[in-house]
Write a protein that holds these residues in place. Sequence first.
Motif, PDB file in Angstrom:
ATOM      1  N   ALA A  24       0.842  -1.202   0.000  1.00 41.85           N
ATOM      2  CA  ALA A  24       0.000   0.000   0.000  1.00 41.85           C
ATOM      3  C   ALA A  24       0.870   1.242   0.000  1.00 41.85           C
ATOM      4  N   ARG A  25       0.226   2.341  -0.270  1.00 41.62           N
ATOM      5  CA  ARG A  25       0.872   3.654  -0.181  1.00 41.62           C
ATOM      6  C   ARG A  25      -0.105   4.596   0.505  1.00 41.62           C
ATOM      7  N   ILE A  26       0.394   5.392   1.434  1.00 40.34           N
ATOM      8  CA  ILE A  26      -0.462   6.305   2.168  1.00 40.34           C
ATOM      9  C   ILE A  26      -0.948   7.408   1.229  1.00 40.34           C
ATOM     10  N   GLY A  27      -2.266   7.562   1.132  1.00 38.48           N
ATOM     11  CA  GLY A  27      -2.838   8.596   0.281  1.00 38.48           C
ATOM     12  C   GLY A  27      -3.115   9.870   1.052  1.00 38.48           C
ATOM     13  N   GLN A  28      -4.154   9.855   1.854  1.00 42.62           N
ATOM     14  CA  GLN A  28      -4.552  11.045   2.620  1.00 42.62           C
ATOM     15  C   GLN A  28      -4.527  10.725   4.104  1.00 42.62           C
ATOM     16  N   VAL A  29      -3.901  11.595   4.886  1.00 43.15           N
ATOM     17  CA  VAL A  29      -3.897  11.456   6.345  1.00 43.15           C
ATOM     18  C   VAL A  29      -4.792  12.545   6.916  1.00 43.15           C
TER      19      VAL A  29
END
Length: 219
Positions: free
Chosen positions: A92-97
């Motif tokens: 996965a890759r972090i999109g929105q925090v």
Amino acid sequence: MDWSLQRNFGIAAGAILGALFGLMIAQSIVLAAEGFHPRGITPQLIVLPTLLIVIFVNLGIGLRMIDRLVTLIAQRSQLLATGAAPGETAPARIGQVFGREQRLAATMRFPASPESARLALVKVLPNSGPPRTAYVLLPTRYGIQRNAPASVVLDPTNPDVAVLDDRVDAAVLAAIAADPRWATVRVPGRFLRQGGLAVIIAFVAGLIVSLPLWILFLR
């Protein structure tokens, strides 16, 4: 995750705002064609308060949905971490925090841990399905930022839910970051799944249906 409350409110709000914008357009058309000058309350005095009400109510609903989502992720993390529920590990890759601090984290090493965390939307490349997004709870102490690589465990019964797999080492995360698919594969966002398209359709329908009716009324 049941998004029906947010979706239904969005559809209703979209239709109402579409009708009100139709009133504004109708007034402009009548003014240009006949030189009509309305008296009393103008459409802008109706549209602006309505828009503010929609924004605040939507904010309240959004916060409520986030609270439900956080609770669900925490509950499912305990089942996934103990093996009581099967899960699929995926890059996965972090999109929105999201900025709002949560008081509950959820990882495979520390399921439903009472500590500071942030809810995040992650882009996932499952091995057994198409690319998609899911939500995770990130412990603040890990300092994970937007676009950072991550390993997650997907909940098979809740497509919106994933749990951070913090058992992996730096080499695995480096391999995830270097995966060439991030540059070529398009990961669908949450917009369609959470009813965004239905809101747009409702707005356009409200505008199209109301416009001729407003024109007839103003004449």
